[in-house]
Design a protein around this motif. Structure first.
Motif, PDB file in Angstrom:
ATOM      1  N   ARG A   1     -11.967  -2.533   2.721  1.00 32.32           N
ATOM      2  CA  ARG A   1     -13.203  -1.832   2.394  1.00 32.32           C
ATOM      3  C   ARG A   1     -13.789  -1.141   3.619  1.00 32.32           C
ATOM      4  O   ARG A   1     -14.295  -0.020   3.534  1.00 32.32           O
ATOM      5  CB  ARG A   1     -14.215  -2.820   1.812  1.00 32.32           C
ATOM      6  CG  ARG A   1     -15.482  -2.172   1.297  1.00 32.32           C
ATOM      7  CD  ARG A   1     -16.451  -3.226   0.787  1.00 32.32           C
ATOM      8  NE  ARG A   1     -16.904  -4.111   1.866  1.00 32.32           N
ATOM      9  CZ  ARG A   1     -17.885  -3.785   2.716  1.00 32.32           C
ATOM     10  NH1 ARG A   1     -18.496  -2.611   2.633  1.00 32.32           N
ATOM     11  NH2 ARG A   1     -18.241  -4.624   3.662  1.00 32.32           N
ATOM     12  N   LEU A   2     -13.688  -1.813   4.789  1.00 33.63           N
ATOM     13  CA  LEU A   2     -14.266  -1.243   6.011  1.00 33.63           C
ATOM     14  C   LEU A   2     -13.452  -0.063   6.529  1.00 33.63           C
ATOM     15  O   LEU A   2     -14.013   0.928   7.007  1.00 33.63           O
ATOM     16  CB  LEU A   2     -14.366  -2.327   7.096  1.00 33.63           C
ATOM     17  CG  LEU A   2     -15.371  -3.464   6.816  1.00 33.63           C
ATOM     18  CD1 LEU A   2     -15.278  -4.531   7.902  1.00 33.63           C
ATOM     19  CD2 LEU A   2     -16.788  -2.902   6.743  1.00 33.63           C
ATOM     20  N   THR A   3     -12.138  -0.150   6.472  1.00 37.24           N
ATOM     21  CA  THR A   3     -11.277   0.903   7.035  1.00 37.24           C
ATOM     22  C   THR A   3     -10.856   1.936   6.001  1.00 37.24           C
ATOM     23  O   THR A   3     -10.223   2.938   6.360  1.00 37.24           O
ATOM     24  CB  THR A   3     -10.022   0.275   7.643  1.00 37.24           C
ATOM     25  OG1 THR A   3      -9.296  -0.431   6.613  1.00 37.24           O
ATOM     26  CG2 THR A   3     -10.404  -0.699   8.756  1.00 37.24           C
ATOM     27  N   ASN A   4     -11.188   1.690   4.719  1.00 37.72           N
ATOM     28  CA  ASN A   4     -10.775   2.605   3.642  1.00 37.72           C
ATOM     29  C   ASN A   4      -9.255   2.761   3.621  1.00 37.72           C
ATOM     30  O   ASN A   4      -8.723   3.846   3.385  1.00 37.72           O
ATOM     31  CB  ASN A   4     -11.452   3.963   3.807  1.00 37.72           C
ATOM     32  CG  ASN A   4     -11.413   4.772   2.516  1.00 37.72           C
ATOM     33  OD1 ASN A   4     -11.307   4.213   1.423  1.00 37.72           O
ATOM     34  ND2 ASN A   4     -11.478   6.085   2.634  1.00 37.72           N
ATOM     35  N   THR A   5      -8.595   1.644   3.877  1.00 37.16           N
ATOM     36  CA  THR A   5      -7.130   1.624   3.912  1.00 37.16           C
ATOM     37  C   THR A   5      -6.640   0.461   3.062  1.00 37.16           C
ATOM     38  O   THR A   5      -7.181  -0.653   3.152  1.00 37.16           O
ATOM     39  CB  THR A   5      -6.621   1.459   5.358  1.00 37.16           C
ATOM     40  OG1 THR A   5      -7.136   2.520   6.154  1.00 37.16           O
ATOM     41  CG2 THR A   5      -5.100   1.486   5.401  1.00 37.16           C
ATOM     42  N   GLY A   6      -5.620   0.710   2.250  1.00 37.93           N
ATOM     43  CA  GLY A   6      -5.038  -0.361   1.465  1.00 37.93           C
ATOM     44  C   GLY A   6      -4.088  -1.211   2.307  1.00 37.93           C
ATOM     45  O   GLY A   6      -3.460  -0.719   3.251  1.00 37.93           O
ATOM     46  N   VAL A   7      -3.992  -2.479   1.973  1.00 38.12           N
ATOM     47  CA  VAL A   7      -3.122  -3.410   2.708  1.00 38.12           C
ATOM     48  C   VAL A   7      -2.216  -4.103   1.699  1.00 38.12           C
ATOM     49  O   VAL A   7      -2.696  -4.601   0.665  1.00 38.12           O
ATOM     50  CB  VAL A   7      -3.947  -4.451   3.495  1.00 38.12           C
ATOM     51  CG1 VAL A   7      -3.015  -5.433   4.201  1.00 38.12           C
ATOM     52  CG2 VAL A   7      -4.860  -3.754   4.497  1.00 38.12           C
ATOM     53  N   ALA A   8      -0.921  -4.130   2.010  1.00 35.81           N
ATOM     54  CA  ALA A   8       0.055  -4.819   1.156  1.00 35.81           C
ATOM     55  C   ALA A   8       0.950  -5.675   2.045  1.00 35.81           C
ATOM     56  O   ALA A   8       1.350  -5.257   3.136  1.00 35.81           O
ATOM     57  CB  ALA A   8       0.887  -3.817   0.362  1.00 35.81           C
ATOM     58  N   VAL A   9       1.241  -6.872   1.556  1.00 32.80           N
ATOM     59  CA  VAL A   9       2.157  -7.780   2.256  1.00 32.80           C
ATOM     60  C   VAL A   9       3.427  -7.852   1.418  1.00 32.80           C
ATOM     61  O   VAL A   9       3.380  -8.201   0.226  1.00 32.80           O
ATOM     62  CB  VAL A   9       1.534  -9.178   2.434  1.00 32.80           C
ATOM     63  CG1 VAL A   9       2.511 -10.097   3.160  1.00 32.80           C
ATOM     64  CG2 VAL A   9       0.219  -9.070   3.210  1.00 32.80           C
ATOM     65  N   LEU A  10       4.560  -7.495   2.053  1.00 38.40           N
ATOM     66  CA  LEU A  10       5.836  -7.432   1.343  1.00 38.40           C
ATOM     67  C   LEU A  10       6.715  -8.599   1.759  1.00 38.40           C
ATOM     68  O   LEU A  10       6.757  -8.988   2.936  1.00 38.40           O
ATOM     69  CB  LEU A  10       6.558  -6.114   1.652  1.00 38.40           C
ATOM     70  CG  LEU A  10       5.793  -4.811   1.370  1.00 38.40           C
ATOM     71  CD1 LEU A  10       6.673  -3.611   1.694  1.00 38.40           C
ATOM     72  CD2 LEU A  10       5.344  -4.761  -0.075  1.00 38.40           C
ATOM     73  N   SER A  11       7.390  -9.111   0.767  1.00 36.06           N
ATOM     74  CA  SER A  11       8.450 -10.087   1.017  1.00 36.06           C
ATOM     75  C   SER A  11       9.731  -9.445   0.523  1.00 36.06           C
ATOM     76  O   SER A  11      10.022  -9.439  -0.681  1.00 36.06           O
ATOM     77  CB  SER A  11       8.174 -11.399   0.279  1.00 36.06           C
ATOM     78  OG  SER A  11       9.252 -12.297   0.459  1.00 36.06           O
ATOM     79  N   GLY A  12      10.481  -8.863   1.473  1.00 34.90           N
ATOM     80  CA  GLY A  12      11.610  -8.044   1.064  1.00 34.90           C
ATOM     81  C   GLY A  12      11.076  -6.745   0.474  1.00 34.90           C
ATOM     82  O   GLY A  12      10.366  -5.976   1.120  1.00 34.90           O
ATOM     83  N   ASP A  13      11.398  -6.471  -0.793  1.00 35.19           N
ATOM     84  CA  ASP A  13      10.900  -5.282  -1.487  1.00 35.19           C
ATOM     85  C   ASP A  13       9.795  -5.627  -2.473  1.00 35.19           C
ATOM     86  O   ASP A  13       9.353  -4.757  -3.234  1.00 35.19           O
ATOM     87  CB  ASP A  13      12.059  -4.606  -2.244  1.00 35.19           C
ATOM     88  CG  ASP A  13      13.113  -4.058  -1.285  1.00 35.19           C
ATOM     89  OD1 ASP A  13      12.730  -3.726  -0.149  1.00 35.19           O
ATOM     90  OD2 ASP A  13      14.291  -3.968  -1.681  1.00 35.19           O
ATOM     91  N   ARG A  14       9.342  -6.860  -2.475  1.00 34.62           N
ATOM     92  CA  ARG A  14       8.351  -7.307  -3.450  1.00 34.62           C
ATOM     93  C   ARG A  14       6.984  -7.436  -2.783  1.00 34.62           C
ATOM     94  O   ARG A  14       6.855  -7.983  -1.694  1.00 34.62           O
ATOM     95  CB  ARG A  14       8.776  -8.651  -4.049  1.00 34.62           C
ATOM     96  CG  ARG A  14       7.870  -9.164  -5.154  1.00 34.62           C
ATOM     97  CD  ARG A  14       8.570 -10.328  -5.867  1.00 34.62           C
ATOM     98  NE  ARG A  14       8.849 -11.419  -4.963  1.00 34.62           N
ATOM     99  CZ  ARG A  14       8.025 -12.460  -4.765  1.00 34.62           C
ATOM    100  NH1 ARG A  14       6.883 -12.540  -5.427  1.00 34.62           N
ATOM    101  NH2 ARG A  14       8.360 -13.427  -3.934  1.00 34.62           N
ATOM    102  N   VAL A  15       5.941  -6.919  -3.452  1.00 32.99           N
ATOM    103  CA  VAL A  15       4.567  -7.015  -2.960  1.00 32.99           C
ATOM    104  C   VAL A  15       4.034  -8.380  -3.361  1.00 32.99           C
ATOM    105  O   VAL A  15       3.911  -8.684  -4.554  1.00 32.99           O
ATOM    106  CB  VAL A  15       3.684  -5.891  -3.546  1.00 32.99           C
ATOM    107  CG1 VAL A  15       2.243  -6.048  -3.066  1.00 32.99           C
ATOM    108  CG2 VAL A  15       4.224  -4.523  -3.152  1.00 32.99           C
TER     109      VAL A  15
END
Length: 679
Positions: free
Chosen positions: A225-239
């Motif tokens: 919310r502060l940086t207006n950037t989405g964050v995703a954590v991947l394990s291999g090709d899976r979110v």
């Protein structure tokens, strides 16, 4: 079609067409050049924007990884704090599973840790944060897990002053989840093992805490919310965890020649960095953000291009108008004198030599043509003048003959007119004398009419005064009758009021009668009671003598009350009878007053009708008086008019005499004029 075939029009069209082609080519080349420049700038800005976005996303990914690492480091800090608590050490030393689960469950909830296991120095599971956890199953799984080999050195070789702990981030499969007391497997989890020492510094147990990665981490949500950037954590090709993003499926792919990754739906660009447990932390931004600067620049360039084209078109249009005006002025300078010469030649062909020929002073061919046309006009003018002289002589001859015929006709007409005028003057003279005689007779009749009208005026005036007196008397009678009606109406109201009061008196007498009857009944009851008291006193003998005396007095008093009541009743009856007679008399008076009121109103209506009739008579007499006065004035005016008519008739006679003399003089003058003209 004639205007299109002229030299001026052709010359103007040729110049305008040439200028239009030149300006169109200039505008087209300018637009092409600007379009190519905008395309190059757009490509350069796109590359620059992708580079800047890649750098920003890499920095955001590192910050997100640091936040995620802080989450797992918090687990170490908090489990160490729990391990140092004395109550936890005592619960573990007691071996009470329930006591351990109560303390550890509250501590895990406060520390936001998913689960805590307790193992002794022999690597046996002796407690957990959840008293319902399968401790035996967890113990078997832990013994078989590679994690046990990493925990054993902590239990055998450790120093209280500088304790060693185990920190690891790894995926939680089924076996490892059972070994650490997790509810379910997880893509990644932080596992921390910290020893617990006794008072002598020996390791007596260890706490195994774990905290799994959430599908949506609150800290990463706040970061997004502060940086207006989405964050995703991947394990291999899976979110396995996302923040500030919609659901994502599929593999991230490289974007052309950049180090950016694109989501499967091509809606986001991302940069990823490695994280323990074979994880990747990625920062994502919308694809439109990368091209926002490019699109804005292209939009501004397109707007500037349109403005420039508009200016070029406007300038070209203005230049074309100027060129057309110059060409038209030049053509008009050449063709206008020719048009005027053509008009002059056409006028000469129709016989008109007065048309002005312009350009005769010019030294060119147009001047030679103009001078030739002027010579032609002069020849035509001389011919027309010769024809005019011949026609004038013929016209003079014809006018002389016509004048002689007109003089002859005028002579005959004047003789006839003068004869009729003389006859009319004689007739008017005779009628004027008759008018004078009639005026004299009318004057005498008018004098007699004046005398008669004056007599009529005096008679009508007397009638008018009498009628006014009659109207005054009737009005006075009407006022008296109105006063009488008012008095009768007031008397009637007083009678009605008296009737109401007498009715009230009768009602009061009736109420008094009721009270008298009530008193009579009370006296009868009192007498009866006195009789009963006397009987009882007689029965009592000597003891009741005093009571008998009182009873006799009460009986005598009751008798007197009954007599007084009878007298009051008779008086009340007399009052009621008198009241009834008074009511009847008042009602008769009221009916009599109503009859008088009826007759008074009838008299009042009759007087009103007489008043209206008298007023009408007075109005008619007044109108007759006014008419008689007007008649007298009219007769006076008639007398004056007859006098004026008599004077006028005398004047007419004199005027007719003068007209006869003037008619004779006119006849003589006309005869002399005709004789002189004929000579």
């Amino acid at each position: 079609m004639k205007s299109l075939s002229s030299l001026g029009t052709r010359f103007t069209i040729a110049i305008v067409a040439t200028a239009l082609a030149a300006f169109a080519a200039l505008v087209a080349l300018t637009v092409m050049r600007l379009d190519r420049g905008l395309n190059r700038q757009a490509m350069q800005l796109e590359a620059l924007a992708e580079t800047k976005l890649s750098e920003r996303l890499e920095a955001d990914a590192r910050l997100a990884a640091a936040r995620l690492r802080n989450i797992f480091d918090e687990v170490t800090y908090r489990i160490n704090a729990i391990a140092l608590r004395a109550d936890v050490s005592r619960a573990i030393a007691s071996g009470n599973v329930v006591a351990m689960s109560e303390l550890l469950s509250r501590a895990a909830e406060v520390a936001k840790i998913d689960g805590i296991l307790v193992v002794d120095n022999k690597m046996r599971v002796i407690g957990a944060h959840d008293q319902w956890l399968d401790i035996l199953g967890a113990n078997d799984a832990l013994q078989k897990s590679p994690l046990a080999e990493q925990i054993r050195p902590l239990m055998t070789e450790n120093d209280r002053r500088r304790p060693r702990i185990l920190e690891t981030v790894r995926p939680l499969d089924e076996a490892l989840a059972t070994a650490v007391g997790a509810v379910a497997p997880a893509p990644a989890a932080a596992i921390v093992v910290t020893p617990i020492f006794d008072d002598f510094g020996d390791v007596v147990a260890a706490l195994i805490a774990h905290r799994a990665l959430r599908a949506s981490e609150p800290i990463l949500n706040e970061f997004s919310r502060l940086t207006n950037t989405g964050v995703a954590v991947l394990s291999g090709d899976r979110v396995v965890s996302r923040s500030g993003l919609p659901p994502l499926t599929g593999n991230f792919s490289a974007h052309e020649d950049t180090n950016l990754l694109a989501t499967p739906d091509q809606q986001f660009f991302s940069r990823c960095i490695d994280f323990p447990a074979n994880l990747s932390v990625c920062a994502l931004a919308p694809r439109t953000e990368a091209y926002q600067l490019r699109d804005e620049t292209v939009r501004i360039g397109a707007a500037e291009t349109r403005a420039l084209v508009a200016w070029l078109v406007g300038g070209a249009s203005l230049a074309l108008i100027v060129f057309a005006a110059i060409a038209l002025a030049t053509a008009r300078h050449v063709t206008r004198p020719l048009e005027r010469i053509t008009e002059a030649v056409g006028a000469v062909a129709q016989g008109d030599w007065r048309t002005h020929v312009s350009g005769a002073n010019r030294k060119d061919e147009v001047g030679d043509i103009a001078r030739a046309v002027v010579l032609l006009q002069r020849s035509l003018q001389e011919r027309d003048q010769l024809r005019t002289h011949v026609a004038f002589a013929e016209t003079v001859k014809q006018r002389r003959e016509a004048l002689e015929q007109a003089i002859h006709r005028f002579d005959e007409t004047m003789r006839s007119v003068l004869a009729r005028v003389g006859s009319g003057i004689d007739t008017m003279d005779a009628m004027a004398h008759q008018l004078a005689d009639v005026s004299a007779a009318a004057e005498r009749e008018a004098v007699e009419a004046v005398a008669a009208s004056e007599s009529t005026v005096s008679s009508v005036t007397l009638v008018k005064h009498a009628t006014e007196q009659l109207s005054s008397s009737i009005a006075e009678i009407a006022g008296k009758v109105q006063e009488t009606a008012t008095v009768v109406d007031d008397g009637n109201a007083v009678a009605r009021t008296a009737t109401a009061k007498v009715d009230g008196l009768a009602e009061a007498a009736s109420k008094i009668g009721a009270v008298v009857r009530l008193i009579d009944e009370i006296a009868a009851q009192t007498n009866l009671l006195a009789l009963n008291a006397t009987i009882e006193a007689a029965r009592a003998g000597d003891a009741g003598k005093g009571f008998a005396i009182v009873a006799n007095e009460v009986k005598a008093l009751a008798g007197q009350t009954a007599k007084a009541t009878d007298e009051i009743a008779s008086k009340v009856a007399a009052i009621q009878e008198a009241t009834g007679e008074a009511v009847s008399s008042i009602e008769m008076i009221a009916r009599t007053l109503e009859n008088v009121m009826t007759h008074t109103k009838a008299i009042e209506i009759s007087i009103e009708r007489q008043t209206v009739a008298t007023q009408e008579i007075a109005g008619s007499v007044h109108a007759a008086s006014n008419g008689t006065v007007d008649l007298s004035h009219s007769v006076d005016r008639l007398k004056a008019t007859i006098g004026d008519a008599r004077s006028t008739s005398v004047h007419v006679v004199n005027t007719a005499t003068v007209m006869v003399e003037e008619a004779r003089r006119l006849d003589q003058t006309v005869r002399t004029f005709l004789t002189e003209v004929s000579a």
